[in-house]
Write a protein that holds these residues in place. Sequence first.
Motif: not given
Length: 73
Positions: A38-45, A52-59
Motif C-alpha cells: 500500500l505504501l508503494y502504491f500511494v508513494g511511488a506508483e 501499471f500504465s496510465g494515471e488510474n492508480v495515481h488518481e
Amino acid sequence: MAQPAITPAPLAPPPVAKLPARAVLPWAAFFGLLMLVLLYFVGAEQGALSVFSGENVHEWVHDGRHLLGFPCH
C-alpha cells in the motif's frame, strides 16, 4: 459517619491470554507486506517506477498521497 456493614472484596485482575509467537508471526508478516504494498502504491506508483500504465492508480490514491506528504505534481 456510617460504615458499610459489608466491605467489598477486592477485584481480581482479569486473566491475561497469551498468544504464542508462532501464531502471531505469520499474521504480522502478512500485514507488514500488505502495508509495504500500500505504501508503494500511494508513494511511488507513477513515472519510471510505475507498474501499471496510465494515471488510474495515481488518481485513486491522489488525496492519500497528499495527506501522507508525498509530492505528486
